[in-house]
Scaffold this active site. Structure first.
Site, short mmCIF file in Angstrom:
data_model
loop_
_atom_site.label_atom_id
_atom_site.label_comp_id
_atom_site.label_asym_id
_atom_site.label_seq_id
_atom_site.Cartn_x
_atom_site.Cartn_y
_atom_site.Cartn_z
N LYS A 1 -81.94 52.06 -81.76
CA LYS A 1 -80.57 51.74 -82.16
C LYS A 1 -80.32 50.26 -81.90
CE LYS A 1 -75.71 52.54 -80.85
NZ LYS A 1 -74.74 53.40 -80.12
N ASP B 1 -70.78 46.74 -80.68
CA ASP B 1 -70.10 47.98 -81.06
C ASP B 1 -68.63 47.91 -80.66
OD1 ASP B 1 -69.33 50.51 -81.74
OD2 ASP B 1 -70.44 51.52 -80.11
N LYS C 1 -62.58 50.79 -80.08
CA LYS C 1 -62.67 51.08 -78.65
C LYS C 1 -61.54 50.40 -77.90
CE LYS C 1 -67.71 51.46 -78.20
NZ LYS C 1 -67.75 52.85 -77.73
N ASP D 1 -75.52 47.14 -77.00
CA ASP D 1 -75.72 48.37 -77.77
C ASP D 1 -76.94 48.28 -78.70
OD1 ASP D 1 -74.74 50.95 -77.98
OD2 ASP D 1 -73.43 50.51 -79.68
N ASP E 1 -66.91 55.25 -84.42
CA ASP E 1 -67.52 54.83 -83.16
C ASP E 1 -68.79 55.64 -82.86
OD1 ASP E 1 -67.83 53.35 -80.88
OD2 ASP E 1 -66.27 54.39 -79.72
N GLU F 1 -71.58 55.49 -84.36
CA GLU F 1 -72.32 54.74 -85.39
C GLU F 1 -73.82 54.68 -85.12
OE1 GLU F 1 -71.01 53.42 -82.79
OE2 GLU F 1 -72.72 52.26 -82.09
N ARG G 1 -75.93 57.04 -84.32
CA ARG G 1 -76.63 58.13 -85.03
C ARG G 1 -76.70 57.84 -86.53
NH1 ARG G 1 -72.43 62.27 -82.48
NH2 ARG G 1 -72.62 60.63 -80.91
#
Ligand code: BES
Ligand code: ZN
Ligand code: MN
Length: 522
Positions: free
Chosen positions: A278, A283, A290, A301, A360, A362, A364
């Site tokens: 990932k 993020d 967030k 991230d 959020d 994201e 996956r």
């Protein structure tokens, strides 16, 4: 002015984060600088006949007076003894010393002596209870424990960094020449790869974004044999139907990338191990924004992508006889005007459709395209994805273990074993058949967030939905282990590069996984 500042940031990005002490090996200790002595007991000290008897006497008295327990992780620093500006006793405990324990000793030694303005010597001649490459592991630990990221700190030209801070870190061992050769071949590539990964993670998101992540990778692999790097830009991803990662990148001014780094050593098998990472360079949560507090940490991230690329760097630098592909799914998750909305439906490159419930979730989404593409293209021996995927795994496992999910017990066992030997430990969590029901969508094939509590499991299930059931696949959720809040012997506070040591070991020890449909509700 702002333009100039941006140029300065880019230029400094090309210089190393900080000069590190070079690691050296010798048969005897120089009588100056700092001396580090690992000890398991008072008797162990008495046996150090290389030390002057008077020095042994003073050190023994200091250890008794401090009630030193000789346990692993403890240390005592003394000053003004013999010819040394600093004398550090490091406890080893009385268990046999494995690779992880030796790295911890090396790391502790480096951290305790980091501020010493002179050479550092670690006495290792007596660590006979340990494994055959003990000196190499001590050297790796010293490099990892001595890591710091100071690139953006003001350096006062009138107060230059003392040269002694970069003097060698010498390990005293019986067979110094052999240790030296082995360290350059096996230890240094791993230490350099961990450093590369930590630097990428530590960088702020205005410096490391998808395109600059790619540029850094290309730079790191310069001159390393057996490696090909392929970069999919937005038009290429459109042609391949990667609608899922593209949907994540659309809210940002920085376009996404899918980067594929392949290394094939000589005599390595045709089917590679695929490591998917990932790579969300920041993020914000996207439209499902967030909260502000702690949001800065989301510059990390992309730790999964940095770890899988770092693993290939380590293996390729040492020309290991393995075949491995890192696929870094790089995007910035921002709430710009083009951003994906909750309720939108997108399609991944294997044709499966996704209802986006929460922008959020994201990680996956970018990984769905990465694993589906790799599965189809490579017929992999195994796919392992690594991601800072969920807050839920942090609540479940804290920072001691990363979460491990797999439909294939044999693959899970191999990963867990590599975790044990390297000290980057994994704890397996379930993939219950019910998760499939909980992430069913009314409008698409699956939705990206589930109703219910097992948040880490839903994330794992979602990624697994994009891998063929017969392909040995595992998911590692490193949300709790990627960033260290407090110093540890081989991981100073900050970017851990969790996964590089683990996967480097896993790939080297890999045994083919029995094929067949795994368990877990598919
Ligand atoms: N990057 C975060 C997960 C994360 C949390 C990493 C804390 C490191 C520390 C991820 O993209 C995320 O936002 N996950 C959501 C998923 C939810 C919306 C289904 C979460 O865990 O809350
Ligand atoms: Zn994320
Ligand atoms: Mn998120």
């Amino acid at each position: 002015m702002r333009y100039l500042a941006a140029i300065a940031l880019m230029a400094s990005a090309l210089t190393p984060a900080v000069a590190a002490r070079p690691i050296a090996f010798a048969d005897s200790a120089p009588q100056t600088g700092a001396l580090v002595l690992p000890l398991s007991s008072a008797e162990d000290l008495a046996a150090q006949t290389g030390l002057h008897e008077a020095v042994r006497g003073v050190v023994g008295a200091a250890l008794r007076s401090a009630d030193f327990d000789y346990e692993a992780g403890s240390s005592l620093t003394l000053r003004g003894i013999g010819p040394w500006s600093q004398l550090v006793i490091v406890g080893t405990g009385d268990e046999a010393l494995d690779a992880a324990a030796l790295q911890d000793i090396g790391g502790k030694a480096a951290a305790e002596t980091a501020q010493n303005d002179g050479p550092v010597t670690l006495v290792a001649t007596h660590l006979a209870r340990s494994i055959d490459n003990a000196a190499v592991q001590l050297g790796v630990g010293a490099r990892l424990g001595g890591y710091s990221f100071d690139r953006y700190k003001y350096a006062d030209p009138k107060d230059p960094r003392p040269a002694g801070l970069d003097a060698p870190f010498t390990i005293v061992t019986g067979d110094a020449a052999a240790a030296e050769t082995r360290f350059r071949r096996e230890g240094q590539p791993l230490a350099e790869a961990v450093t590369f990964t930590r630097d990428l993670i530590s960088e702020p998101a205005n410096v490391v974004y998808p395109e600059s992540f790619v540029a850094r990778t290309q730079e790191a692999f310069q001159g390393v044999g057996g490696v090909t790097i392929e970069v999919l830009d937005v038009p290429a991803m459109e042609r391949l139907g990667m609608g899922s990662i593209l949907s994540v990148g659309r809210g940002s001014a920085r376009p996404p990338r899918m980067m594929i780094v392949e290394y094939k050593g000589s005599g390595a098998p045709a089917n590679p191990i695929v490591l998917a990472g990932k790579g969300i360079t920041f993020d914000s949560g996207g439209i499902s924004l967030k909260p502000g507090s702690g949001m800065w940490e989301m510059k990390t991230d992309m730790s999964g992508a940095a770890a899988v690329v770092g693993t290939v760097l380590s293996l390729a630098k040492r020309q290991a006889p393995v075949h491995v592909v890192a696929i870094a799914a790089l995007a910035e998750n921002m709430p710009g005007g083009g951003a994906t909305r909750p309720g939108d439906v997108v399609k991944a490159n294997n044709g499966k459709t996704i209802e986006i419930i929460n922008t959020d979730a994201e990680g996956r989404l970018v990984l769905a395209d990465a694993v589906a593409y790799a599965d189809k293209r490579y017929d992999p021996a195994a796919i392992v994805d690594v991601a800072t995927l969920t807050g839920a795994v942090v609540r479940a496992l804290g920072s001691e273990y990363a979460g491990l999910f797999s439909r294939h017990d044999n693959l899970a066992d191999q990963l867990a074993a590599a975790g044990q030997t390297t000290g980057e430990e994994l704890w397996r969590l379930p993939l219950h058949p019910s998760y499939s029901r909980d992430v069913k969508s009314d409008i698409a094939d699956i939705k990206n967030s589930g109703e219910g509590a097992p948040g880490a499991g839903y994330g794992a299930h979602f990624i697994g939905f994009f891998v063929e059931p017969e392909t040995p696949w595992a998911h590692i959720d490193i949300a709790g282990t990627a960033w260290n809040d407090a110093d540890e012997p081989t991981v100073p506070a900050g970017a851990a590069a969790y996964g590089v040591r683990l996967l480097d070991r896993f790939v080297q020890d890999f045994q083919p996984v029995p094929r067949g449909k795994g368990q877990g509700g598919y």
